[in-house]
Scaffold this motif. Structure first.
Motif, short mmCIF file in Angstrom:
data_model
loop_
_atom_site.label_atom_id
_atom_site.label_comp_id
_atom_site.label_asym_id
_atom_site.label_seq_id
_atom_site.Cartn_x
_atom_site.Cartn_y
_atom_site.Cartn_z
N SER A 119 -51.43 -76.90 -17.24
CA SER A 119 -50.58 -76.86 -16.01
C SER A 119 -50.47 -75.67 -15.61
N PHE A 120 -50.46 -75.62 -14.28
CA PHE A 120 -50.49 -74.17 -13.50
C PHE A 120 -49.86 -74.05 -12.23
N THR A 121 -49.23 -72.69 -12.05
CA THR A 121 -48.46 -72.57 -10.76
C THR A 121 -48.61 -71.30 -10.13
N ALA A 122 -48.15 -71.01 -9.02
CA ALA A 122 -48.27 -69.74 -8.44
C ALA A 122 -47.07 -69.29 -7.28
N SER A 123 -46.99 -68.15 -7.39
CA SER A 123 -45.69 -67.72 -6.23
C SER A 123 -45.74 -66.42 -5.99
N LEU A 124 -45.24 -65.78 -4.93
CA LEU A 124 -45.47 -64.38 -4.56
C LEU A 124 -44.35 -63.65 -5.22
N GLY A 125 -44.76 -62.38 -5.33
CA GLY A 125 -43.68 -61.44 -5.83
C GLY A 125 -43.08 -60.73 -4.56
N TYR A 126 -42.17 -59.81 -4.65
CA TYR A 126 -41.34 -59.11 -3.93
C TYR A 126 -42.47 -58.13 -3.03
N ASN A 127 -43.22 -57.75 -3.85
CA ASN A 127 -44.42 -56.94 -3.37
C ASN A 127 -45.30 -57.76 -2.46
N VAL A 168 -50.24 -65.74 -10.63
CA VAL A 168 -50.55 -67.20 -11.19
C VAL A 168 -50.11 -67.22 -12.64
N PHE A 169 -49.67 -68.61 -12.94
CA PHE A 169 -49.10 -68.59 -14.30
C PHE A 169 -49.80 -69.85 -14.75
N ALA A 170 -50.26 -70.26 -16.20
CA ALA A 170 -50.77 -71.20 -16.62
C ALA A 170 -50.67 -71.41 -18.21
N SER A 176 -51.36 -72.20 -22.07
CA SER A 176 -52.45 -72.38 -23.02
C SER A 176 -52.72 -73.83 -23.58
N ASP A 177 -53.93 -73.98 -24.00
CA ASP A 177 -54.22 -75.32 -24.71
C ASP A 177 -54.08 -75.48 -26.36
N PRO A 178 -53.58 -76.40 -26.74
CA PRO A 178 -52.95 -77.60 -26.12
C PRO A 178 -51.60 -77.45 -25.37
N GLN A 179 -51.38 -78.34 -24.49
CA GLN A 179 -49.86 -78.30 -23.83
C GLN A 179 -48.87 -78.95 -24.77
N GLY A 180 -47.62 -78.21 -24.78
CA GLY A 180 -46.38 -78.93 -25.43
C GLY A 180 -46.60 -78.83 -26.64
N ALA A 181 -47.44 -78.44 -27.43
CA ALA A 181 -47.44 -78.06 -28.97
C ALA A 181 -47.48 -76.55 -29.31
N GLY A 182 -46.37 -75.89 -29.04
CA GLY A 182 -46.40 -74.47 -29.17
C GLY A 182 -47.22 -73.62 -27.99
N ALA A 183 -47.37 -74.20 -27.05
CA ALA A 183 -48.29 -73.81 -25.70
C ALA A 183 -47.40 -72.38 -25.14
N THR A 184 -48.26 -71.37 -25.00
CA THR A 184 -47.67 -70.15 -24.48
C THR A 184 -48.01 -70.26 -23.04
N VAL A 185 -46.99 -69.42 -22.25
CA VAL A 185 -47.42 -69.18 -20.86
C VAL A 185 -48.06 -67.99 -20.49
N TRP A 186 -49.27 -67.87 -19.61
CA TRP A 186 -49.81 -66.78 -19.39
C TRP A 186 -49.67 -66.50 -18.02
N ARG A 187 -50.00 -65.27 -17.50
CA ARG A 187 -49.70 -64.83 -15.96
C ARG A 187 -50.78 -63.84 -15.76
N LEU A 206 -39.91 -69.08 -12.59
CA LEU A 206 -40.79 -69.87 -12.96
C LEU A 206 -40.14 -70.80 -13.94
N LEU A 207 -40.43 -72.18 -13.78
CA LEU A 207 -39.79 -73.28 -14.51
C LEU A 207 -40.62 -74.25 -15.47
N ALA A 208 -40.20 -74.32 -16.65
CA ALA A 208 -41.13 -75.22 -17.55
C ALA A 208 -40.49 -76.01 -18.35
N ILE A 209 -41.07 -77.25 -18.65
CA ILE A 209 -40.54 -78.28 -19.34
C ILE A 209 -41.45 -78.18 -20.74
N THR A 210 -40.58 -78.29 -21.97
CA THR A 210 -41.28 -77.94 -23.18
C THR A 210 -41.56 -79.40 -23.94
N GLY A 211 -41.94 -79.03 -24.84
CA GLY A 211 -42.49 -80.48 -25.79
C GLY A 211 -41.64 -81.20 -25.99
#
Length: 270
Positions: free
Chosen positions: A1-9, A14-16, A18-29, A67-72
């Protein structure tokens, strides 16, 4: 899963997951360093709860995003952008309490108003029930209101939301509509509910489907705000498949489904 948005600057994040999703997955930017220029290396934004399963940007009118996330475990978590584009720690927005089994969220969407208010809507189920829920944090407040039920509209795919130019909140899903096909069977249409500026909600209303075959239930719709400040909905019909659009008029009513110019090739998502 990934998403993107603008900053105030004015640059892109871009956020994504790690694999596998939902099983302890970390969010990266990864962060854009200049317009058309280089990007930073991927950095960790941490692991919300039991691990991120889905990500969504909560955009304000300037397209700046939290940034919004649904967890496992079916909970919602928020990571909030500050005015210097730093992000808060993950905040657990939880899930509604339920009996005999707890609610767990499936799909979600969030919006940020011009005054700073944040609204979140999500579809959920338990072992025995289904429903849609809403939660809000008022402008200039730090505490969230409790989860409020919006009922079950027969949703069959992702939930979307957008803010009208009068501050109203439009919430829509694809939903089963009975007795719409020529043979009387159920097809997939669009179901819409609106929160008025005074906070009251309309009933669920059906928009479509535009064709006898209905929309493609496994392809998520999209809600955007046009340059006129009115909401536009997009969805893909089972025929062809084909893209359809419905947009509001000045009185915040929808005109009806129209087919805009189509992209070439097979449409597999929006």
């Amino acid at each position: 899963s990934f998403t993107a948005s603008l900053g105030y600057n004015g640059l892109i994040d871009v956020f994504a997951t790690s694999d596998p999703q939902g099983a302890g997955a970390t969010v990266w930017r990864a962060r854009q360093q200049s317009v058309g220029g280089d990007w930073t290396a991927w950095v960790s934004e941490g692991r919300p709860g039991s691990g991120a399963d889905r990500l969504r940007s909560i955009l304000d009118p300037g397209r700046r995003g939290h940034l919004l996330a649904i967890t496992g475990d079916g909970h919602l978590w928020l990571k909030e952008r500050g005015p210097t584009d730093d992000f808060s720690l993950w905040e657990n927005l939880g899930a509604p309490a339920g009996a005999p089994s707890p609610w767990g969220f499936i799909w979600m969407w969030g919006v940020a108003h011009a005054d700073g208010r944040v609204d979140v809507v999500a579809t959920a189920n338990t072992d025995t029930d289904r429903g849609i829920f809403y939660r809000s944090r008022p402008a200039d407040a730090t505490a969230w209101a409790d989860w409020s039920p919006l009922g079950d509209n027969g949703f069959s795919a992702d939930i979307v939301a957008a803010v009208d130019d009068d501050g109203s909140l439009e919430v829509a899903t694809l939903a089963d509509v009975p007795d719409q096909a020529p043979d009387g069977t159920t097809v997939t249409g669009m179901s819409l509910r609106r929160q008025q500026p005074d906070g009251t909600w309309t009933s669920w209303d059906t928009l479509g489907p535009p064709l006898a075959g209905g929309f493609t239930g496994h392809l998520a719709p999209v809600a955007v705000v046009g340059p006129d400040g009115n909401v536009r909905l997009f969805a893909i019909a089972t025929t062809s498949p084909q893209l359809w659009e419905d947009q509001q008029n000045a009185g915040y009513q929808f005109y009806g489904w129209e087919d805009p110019p189509q992209p070439s090739g097979v449409i597999s998502g929006l």
